[in-house]
Design a protein around this motif. Sequence first.
Motif, PDB file in Angstrom:
ATOM      1  N   ARG A  71      96.984  61.458  15.579  1.00  0.00           N
ATOM      2  CA  ARG A  71      97.379  60.171  16.159  1.00  0.00           C
ATOM      3  C   ARG A  71      97.491  59.099  15.072  1.00  0.00           C
ATOM      4  NH1 ARG A  71      97.530  57.720  21.131  1.00  0.00           N
ATOM      5  NH2 ARG A  71      96.942  59.611  22.212  1.00  0.00           N
ATOM      6  N   ASN A  75     100.910  57.098  14.104  1.00  0.00           N
ATOM      7  CA  ASN A  75     100.945  55.639  14.175  1.00  0.00           C
ATOM      8  C   ASN A  75     101.393  55.028  12.849  1.00  0.00           C
ATOM      9  OD1 ASN A  75     100.402  54.828  16.802  1.00  0.00           O
ATOM     10  ND2 ASN A  75      98.216  55.181  16.544  1.00  0.00           N
ATOM     11  N   ILE A  95     103.593  60.941  19.974  1.00  0.00           N
ATOM     12  CA  ILE A  95     102.398  60.235  20.466  1.00  0.00           C
ATOM     13  C   ILE A  95     102.337  60.314  21.981  1.00  0.00           C
ATOM     14  CG2 ILE A  95     101.504  57.905  20.824  1.00  0.00           C
ATOM     15  CD1 ILE A  95     100.887  57.861  18.152  1.00  0.00           C
ATOM     16  N   SER A 103      93.130  58.536  22.991  1.00  0.00           N
ATOM     17  CA  SER A 103      93.192  57.245  22.329  1.00  0.00           C
ATOM     18  C   SER A 103      91.789  56.628  22.274  1.00  0.00           C
ATOM     19  CB  SER A 103      94.130  56.313  23.089  1.00  0.00           C
ATOM     20  OG  SER A 103      94.128  55.045  22.499  1.00  0.00           O
TER      21      SER A 103
END
Length: 148
Positions: A71, A75, A95, A103
């Motif tokens: 992740r 990002n 994602i 998350s």
Amino acid sequence: MATPMAKHGLTIAVNLRQNVHHIGCLQNISALLMPRCAVQTTCPLRTNYADWRMRRDAIRRQLTKEHSQERRLLNCIRKNTILPDEVKVMADQEIASLPRDSSYVRIRNRCAITSRSRGVVQRWRLSRIVWRQEADANHMSGVQRAKW
């Protein structure tokens, strides 16, 4: 799904499925984002929880631990201003395919005894109510109730 492109003299080849990222002279972005020394924790897994909310939070913490590196890499690609829009869209799709509970913003600090989510004293992982009861009963080392 690899997309080689040239923009501003940078050669970009991104294969998101296999977690291979090459950007310019940086041979591997994952090497930059990896921790310097990985420490194996041998903490025993907890099997009894106060309620279903605490169990759900434990599952979220486990998913976050498993998917945090992927992740974080995605990002970084999404927020990069040099990369072309096609690569950013691919990172967005990747994602979106990750589990929602992976998350870190979905993790909630809870009391270890009552599973209460509000008013948690971080140092002891207890809610303010349980913390006060334990402090009054003199069960916590180094804590004394103020008296005047």
